[in-house]
Write a protein that holds these residues in place. Sequence first.
Motif, mmCIF file in Angstrom:
data_model
loop_
_atom_site.group_PDB
_atom_site.id
_atom_site.type_symbol
_atom_site.label_atom_id
_atom_site.label_comp_id
_atom_site.label_asym_id
_atom_site.label_seq_id
_atom_site.Cartn_x
_atom_site.Cartn_y
_atom_site.Cartn_z
ATOM 1 N N ILE A 288 8.424 39.931 -15.269
ATOM 2 C CA ILE A 288 7.033 39.633 -14.895
ATOM 3 C C ILE A 288 6.658 38.220 -15.324
ATOM 4 O O ILE A 288 5.958 37.502 -14.605
ATOM 5 N N ASN A 289 7.137 37.819 -16.481
ATOM 6 C CA ASN A 289 6.850 36.477 -16.974
ATOM 7 C C ASN A 289 7.368 35.401 -16.027
ATOM 8 O O ASN A 289 6.832 34.288 -15.973
ATOM 9 N N GLY A 290 8.404 35.728 -15.265
ATOM 10 C CA GLY A 290 8.982 34.766 -14.331
ATOM 11 C C GLY A 290 8.468 34.876 -12.912
ATOM 12 O O GLY A 290 8.927 34.125 -12.033
ATOM 13 N N PHE A 291 7.525 35.786 -12.654
ATOM 14 C CA PHE A 291 6.981 35.916 -11.300
ATOM 15 C C PHE A 291 6.292 34.619 -10.873
ATOM 16 O O PHE A 291 5.547 34.006 -11.651
ATOM 17 N N ALA A 292 6.530 34.230 -9.633
ATOM 18 C CA ALA A 292 5.880 33.037 -9.086
ATOM 19 C C ALA A 292 4.451 33.367 -8.665
ATOM 20 O O ALA A 292 4.125 34.518 -8.344
ATOM 21 N N LEU A 293 3.607 32.355 -8.700
ATOM 22 C CA LEU A 293 2.211 32.514 -8.276
ATOM 23 C C LEU A 293 2.016 31.919 -6.886
ATOM 24 O O LEU A 293 2.632 30.910 -6.540
ATOM 25 N N PRO A 294 1.142 32.503 -6.071
ATOM 26 C CA PRO A 294 0.398 33.746 -6.329
ATOM 27 C C PRO A 294 1.307 34.965 -6.283
ATOM 28 O O PRO A 294 2.339 34.961 -5.618
ATOM 29 N N LEU A 295 0.889 36.002 -7.018
ATOM 30 C CA LEU A 295 1.702 37.215 -7.081
ATOM 31 C C LEU A 295 1.807 37.874 -5.713
ATOM 32 O O LEU A 295 0.832 37.935 -4.957
ATOM 33 N N LYS A 296 2.999 38.364 -5.417
ATOM 34 C CA LYS A 296 3.198 39.084 -4.164
ATOM 35 C C LYS A 296 2.480 40.433 -4.221
ATOM 36 O O LYS A 296 2.257 41.001 -5.289
ATOM 37 N N GLU A 297 2.134 40.937 -3.052
ATOM 38 C CA GLU A 297 1.470 42.228 -2.984
ATOM 39 C C GLU A 297 2.367 43.332 -3.547
ATOM 40 O O GLU A 297 1.882 44.304 -4.139
ATOM 41 N N GLU A 298 3.664 43.177 -3.376
ATOM 42 C CA GLU A 298 4.634 44.141 -3.910
ATOM 43 C C GLU A 298 4.503 44.268 -5.423
ATOM 44 O O GLU A 298 4.544 45.373 -5.979
ATOM 45 N N HIS A 299 4.320 43.130 -6.104
ATOM 46 C CA HIS A 299 4.202 43.152 -7.555
ATOM 47 C C HIS A 299 2.884 43.791 -7.996
ATOM 48 O O HIS A 299 2.836 44.516 -8.998
ATOM 49 N N LYS A 300 1.826 43.545 -7.250
ATOM 50 C CA LYS A 300 0.527 44.158 -7.582
ATOM 51 C C LYS A 300 0.591 45.665 -7.409
ATOM 52 O O LYS A 300 0.025 46.421 -8.216
ATOM 53 N N MET A 301 1.269 46.118 -6.348
ATOM 54 C CA MET A 301 1.423 47.555 -6.132
ATOM 55 C C MET A 301 2.255 48.189 -7.245
ATOM 56 O O MET A 301 2.004 49.322 -7.656
ATOM 57 N N PHE A 302 3.233 47.454 -7.729
ATOM 58 C CA PHE A 302 4.051 47.939 -8.846
ATOM 59 C C PHE A 302 3.184 48.154 -10.079
ATOM 60 O O PHE A 302 3.331 49.152 -10.798
ATOM 61 N N LEU A 303 2.256 47.243 -10.323
ATOM 62 C CA LEU A 303 1.333 47.377 -11.446
ATOM 63 C C LEU A 303 0.470 48.625 -11.294
ATOM 64 O O LEU A 303 0.335 49.430 -12.226
ATOM 65 N N VAL A 304 -0.108 48.793 -10.114
ATOM 66 C CA VAL A 304 -1.065 49.877 -9.896
ATOM 67 C C VAL A 304 -0.382 51.240 -9.862
ATOM 68 O O VAL A 304 -0.877 52.218 -10.440
ATOM 69 N N ARG A 305 0.773 51.317 -9.208
ATOM 70 C CA ARG A 305 1.398 52.611 -8.960
ATOM 71 C C ARG A 305 2.365 53.064 -10.049
ATOM 72 O O ARG A 305 2.627 54.261 -10.176
ATOM 73 N N ALA A 306 2.903 52.126 -10.819
ATOM 74 C CA ALA A 306 3.900 52.495 -11.825
ATOM 75 C C ALA A 306 3.490 52.125 -13.243
ATOM 76 O O ALA A 306 3.583 52.952 -14.161
ATOM 77 N N MET A 307 3.032 50.890 -13.437
ATOM 78 C CA MET A 307 2.759 50.426 -14.799
ATOM 79 C C MET A 307 1.520 51.106 -15.403
ATOM 80 O O MET A 307 1.573 51.621 -16.522
ATOM 81 N N ILE A 308 0.418 51.097 -14.678
ATOM 82 C CA ILE A 308 -0.808 51.692 -15.224
ATOM 83 C C ILE A 308 -0.653 53.201 -15.449
ATOM 84 O O ILE A 308 -1.061 53.718 -16.502
ATOM 85 N N PRO A 309 -0.052 53.956 -14.504
ATOM 86 C CA PRO A 309 0.136 55.396 -14.773
ATOM 87 C C PRO A 309 1.051 55.707 -15.955
ATOM 88 O O PRO A 309 1.061 56.852 -16.417
ATOM 89 N N LEU A 310 1.798 54.719 -16.455
ATOM 90 C CA LEU A 310 2.619 54.962 -17.645
ATOM 91 C C LEU A 310 1.769 55.243 -18.882
ATOM 92 O O LEU A 310 2.299 55.642 -19.918
ATOM 93 N N HIS A 311 0.451 55.036 -18.779
ATOM 94 C CA HIS A 311 -0.435 55.401 -19.884
ATOM 95 C C HIS A 311 -0.638 56.913 -19.969
ATOM 96 O O HIS A 311 -1.155 57.421 -20.952
ATOM 97 N N LYS A 312 -0.238 57.637 -18.946
ATOM 98 C CA LYS A 312 -0.515 59.071 -18.864
ATOM 99 C C LYS A 312 0.333 59.944 -19.786
ATOM 100 O O LYS A 312 -0.204 60.829 -20.443
ATOM 101 N N PRO A 313 1.668 59.757 -19.869
ATOM 102 C CA PRO A 313 2.483 60.680 -20.677
ATOM 103 C C PRO A 313 2.049 60.729 -22.137
ATOM 104 O O PRO A 313 1.588 59.743 -22.710
#
Length: 507
Positions: A288-313
């Motif tokens: 993530i630290n190496g992602f180019a700007l602006p962030l691709k939509e794919e990376h934003k979806m990864f945040l919303v669909r995978a990273m944030i729900p990792l708070h659930k377990p």
Amino acid sequence: MLKQILSKLPRKSSKSTANRDHSGNHAANSNVSSGSRSSDGKSANSSISSIAVNSSVPDVAVHHGVNSKLNGTLGFSQYEGLPGFKDVPNSEKQNLFIKKLNMCCVIFDFTDPTKNLKEKETKRQTLLELVDYVTSISGKFSEIAMQEVMKLVSANLFRTFTPQPRENKVIDGVDLEEDEPSMDSAWPHLQIVYELFLRFVSSTETDAKLAKRYIDQPFILKLLDLFDSEDPREREYLKTILHRIYGKFMVHRPFIRKAINNIFYQFIFETEKYNGIAELLEILGSIINGFALPLKEEHKMFLVRAMIPLHKPRCLAMYHQQLSYCITQFVEKDCKLADTVIQGMLKYWPVTNSSKEVMFLNELEEVLEATQPSEFQRCIVPLFQQLARCLNSSHFQVAERALFLWNNDPIENLIIQNCKVILPIIFPALEKNARNHWNQAVRSLTLNVRKIFEDLDHELFNECLLKFEEDEKKEVEIKAKSEAAWKRLEEIAAQKTASDDAVVVPC
């Protein structure tokens, strides 16, 4: 004369070959892929040098077709002594390298520590020689050498884990066996195989264009499966290796991200059991630290669909530090994601788990530090409604951690800029804490925060105080009416106890 007669007798290699472990050979012969390491691999010298070298044990080689899993002494007649690399001319070193690689495809049973001791030590010595050879080689690896290296790696590393009972290992997000992780008994060989693979991947003599024929998607998937190992030493090696693969083989980058994504999905929504989540998040933090700007939509979806729900377990504590770093990296990359992250955290905010709630507050502070005023204003109301509930928590650590947010200058500045919206939301919580909270430290911190708001806008503070007192009076009146209604109901019920008439409560 007797020796000459015996030497003419045929060996039993065909029988040994017929009894080959087909599953082991299938893994060894599959096309595989590997990655690269940005350093020269010397950092791992300490772990290898710590393994004692017994030079008195001779090297042995295995003919093609030898049983890949040895039980008892089956197949040992196929071993022949091999010279060291320093004892052969440069023109023969490549062939010797391949012979030694083939020899190390033999897998030993480590469940019995007294079994095949000499052969296990012989293989360990040979693996150490291979590590040194891969580190010091001058000249590109040939395609056949790459194929044999990956064959050795597949044969030794790709295996099925024996599932351990985990039902009682995690309580309230705390890993009860954190201090005593399960260690793989085969680690004396596995460690050196990992080190060999790591140095092979890191070597400048490994041609990525040629190696990607063997470092393919099926291999990467098998490598990711190993992250579920109970042994933290193995996961540490896997983390380094996968990161080097991601860096060297650009063609595999989208696939690796997608594969990790799928592991997260299965962990979050199905099993909540996976040992390597923290290590995978560590790799992603660097990615993530190496992602180019602006962030691709794919990376934003990864945040919303995978990273944030990792708070659930509920086992969040096992990987929260790495997750928090990844989330903060996203916000620092694109400040507009702050509202998305905060709203997502509020969605998964724990209700009854106080230790998990403290972790959320720690992460929230890091996110708010990177939040811009425009994004902060979009989530003020739901955010401070939740913080008000934290302030009134009977668990003093939750209340104390929420009050510590006012000690952070960037966050305090955001609060001051939006005081007129925030104070009416949290004033009742502050007032109740100051009057009634059982913990002295919480009461003291509450009075400090209360003083900040009073000094900031005395008029607004008085308005909120007046409204709080009015609401308090209304609550007293409502409570009194409720008690009176219940008392009247009890009196009517007492009067009718002797009769069967239905009890009618007047409005």
